[in-house]
Design an enzyme around this catalytic site. Structure first.
Site, short mmCIF file in Angstrom:
data_model
loop_
_atom_site.label_atom_id
_atom_site.label_comp_id
_atom_site.label_asym_id
_atom_site.label_seq_id
_atom_site.Cartn_x
_atom_site.Cartn_y
_atom_site.Cartn_z
N LYS A 70 0.79 -1.24 0.00
CA LYS A 70 0.00 0.00 0.00
C LYS A 70 0.83 1.29 0.00
CE LYS A 70 -2.73 -2.64 -0.62
NZ LYS A 70 -3.01 -2.66 -2.07
N TRP A 75 2.05 1.50 -8.62
CA TRP A 75 2.47 2.69 -9.37
C TRP A 75 3.95 2.62 -9.76
CZ3 TRP A 75 2.53 8.33 -7.05
CH2 TRP A 75 2.60 9.25 -8.10
N HIS A 134 7.94 -7.18 -1.33
CA HIS A 134 7.69 -6.43 -0.09
C HIS A 134 8.75 -6.78 0.94
CE1 HIS A 134 3.94 -5.06 -1.65
NE2 HIS A 134 3.29 -6.20 -1.51
N ARG A 156 5.70 5.64 2.10
CA ARG A 156 4.53 6.52 2.08
C ARG A 156 4.14 6.82 3.51
NH1 ARG A 156 -1.41 4.77 -0.48
NH2 ARG A 156 -2.25 6.90 -0.60
N SER A 164 -5.31 2.72 3.67
CA SER A 164 -5.35 1.98 2.41
C SER A 164 -5.36 0.46 2.67
CB SER A 164 -4.14 2.36 1.56
OG SER A 164 -4.20 1.78 0.29
P1 A3P Z 1 -5.23 4.42 -1.73
O1 A3P Z 1 -5.87 3.24 -1.10
O2 A3P Z 1 -4.81 5.45 -0.73
O3 A3P Z 1 -6.01 5.01 -2.84
P2 A3P Z 1 -0.03 -0.71 -3.54
O4 A3P Z 1 0.10 -0.52 -5.01
O5 A3P Z 1 1.27 -0.66 -2.80
O6 A3P Z 1 -0.88 -1.87 -3.20
O7 A3P Z 1 -0.77 0.60 -3.01
C1 A3P Z 1 -2.08 0.92 -3.40
C2 A3P Z 1 -2.27 2.40 -3.21
O8 A3P Z 1 -1.65 3.11 -4.29
C3 A3P Z 1 -3.73 2.77 -3.23
O9 A3P Z 1 -3.84 3.93 -2.40
C4 A3P Z 1 -3.93 3.09 -4.70
O10 A3P Z 1 -5.05 3.87 -4.99
C5 A3P Z 1 -2.65 3.84 -5.01
N1 A3P Z 1 -2.30 3.83 -6.43
C6 A3P Z 1 -2.39 2.81 -7.30
N2 A3P Z 1 -1.99 3.20 -8.52
C7 A3P Z 1 -1.63 4.49 -8.43
C8 A3P Z 1 -1.14 5.45 -9.38
N3 A3P Z 1 -0.96 5.13 -10.65
N4 A3P Z 1 -0.88 6.69 -8.93
C9 A3P Z 1 -1.07 7.02 -7.63
N5 A3P Z 1 -1.54 6.17 -6.69
C10 A3P Z 1 -1.82 4.91 -7.09
#
Ligand code: A3P
Length: 320
Positions: A70, A75, A134, A156, A164
């Site tokens: 998360k 991304w 991870h 983060r 999240s």
């Molecule tokens: P939120 O739940 O705060 O929206 P991970 O990829 O590590 O599992 O984390 C998921 C988090 O990254 C989620 O946060 C998701 O919405 C956000 N996320 C996924 N793709 C993203 C992108 N392209 N740009 C910014 N945030 C992104």
């Protein structure tokens, strides 16, 4: 010859009793290994970690993207995949780019899942290989260190991670877990009783290595990526040894990658289908904002987390 999965299972029989154990996140047993908490069985988290340490063969050109769940895993996978492969997959060919069809987790798989299945997918056909994990630096397979592979770490704000995680975890339906209230999640999170927790140790460890070995590990925050994504893309390209040429910059390739990997674009691509059983593609794209925690956490929770974070990050230049 034995598969990696068989190797993992064999090497691990009866070993559980040797690890400190606590009930944590979603009522699961967590086992402590080298200072971190790991789940077991389903993702073979602790078993695979240990089996991989001595048997996994890294290539010197491999790139590893390390995150806490998360923190921005999806991304950073998309950004690095698009940047490194930009000559193979044109970032302006919106329809044919793999990120317009596949979840970033398919384009850049988790190294432990590939290991478990003996690398059947296209990662072996891709040079360089890009993997997510991870697992913290301390427990990475020795050959990743020996080969001098490049690592990118993303952290983060723990308040946004907590929220999240809470919303994501309660949506997962791949196996029976105890649903948790936000209060319960807060409690285990602050104690570090999360998969790959404690959060603060994970961040500090990578931050320190990034200062000691800046050419080996690039330390980024989700928040700075949000503030200036084009700058992040340029830093990634430089760090990974494929900087943008003047012509590329003039043509707007950096902006193309930023747009291709934006929350809005990826969310739209990933509306349908499952990443794996019980986890939809769409669940990785919720809100994608900085500071969304304030809608969920009480002032007291926020203060407690700030206190723990300030105490842990004292003297370190980490801000969100
Ligand atoms: P939120 O739940 O705060 O929206 P991970 O990829 O590590 O599992 O984390 C998921 C988090 O990254 C989620 O946060 C998701 O919405 C956000 N996320 C996924 N793709 C993203 C992108 N392209 N740009 C910014 N945030 C992104």
């Amino acid at each position: 010859e034995k598969t990696n999965l068989a190797l993992v299972l064999d090497s691990f029989k009866d070993k559980y009793s040797t690890f400190p154990k606590e009930r944590g996140w979603m009522g699961e047993n967590l086992y402590m290994y080298r200072g971190y908490w790991f789940t077991s069985k389903t993702a073979f988290a602790i078993e695979t970690t240990i089996a991989m340490q001595n048997t996994f063969q890294a290539h010197s050109t491999d790139i590893y993207l390390i995150t806490q769940p998360k923190a921005g895993t999806t991304w950073i996978k998309a950004l690095v995949f698009a940047t490194v492969n930009r000559f193979k997959y044109k970032t302006n060919s919106l329809l044919t780019h793999p990120l317009r069809t596949f979840n970033p987790h398919k384009c850049v798989p988790f190294v432990e899942l590939e290991f478990l299945s003996n690398f059947p997918t296209y990662t072996n056909q891709h040079q360089p290989r890009i993997f997510g994990t991870h697992k913290p630096y301390t427990v990475l397979p020795q050959s990743i260190h020996d080969a001098g592979c490049r690592l990118v770490y993303v952290c983060r704000n723990p308040k946004d991670i907590l929220v999240s995680w809470f919303l994501f975890a309660n949506k997962m339906s791949d196996r029976p877990r105890v649903q948790m209230t936000l209060d319960e999640m807060f409690e285990v999170y602050t104690k570090g009783l999360m998969p790959y927790g404690p959060y603060w140790d994970h961040v500090k460890e990578h931050y320190k290595v990034s200062l000691e070995q800046p050419t080996r590990i690039l330390f980024l925050t989700y928040e700075e990526m949000k503030r200036d994504t084009p700058n992040t893309v340029k830093r990634l390209a430089e760090f990974l040894g494929c900087p943008f040429s003047k012509e590329e910059e003039a043509k707007g390739v950096v902006e193309e990658i930023t747009a291709l990997c934006s929350f809005e674009t990826l969310k739209e691509v990933n509306q349908l289908g499952n990443y794996r059983d019980g986890v939809t593609n769409e669940s990785f794209f919720r809100e994608g904002k900085v500071g969304g925690w304030s809608k969920y956490l009480t002032a007291e929770m926020s203060q407690t987390l700030d206190d723990i974070t300030n105490e842990n990050f004292k003297g370190l230049d980490i801000s969100f």
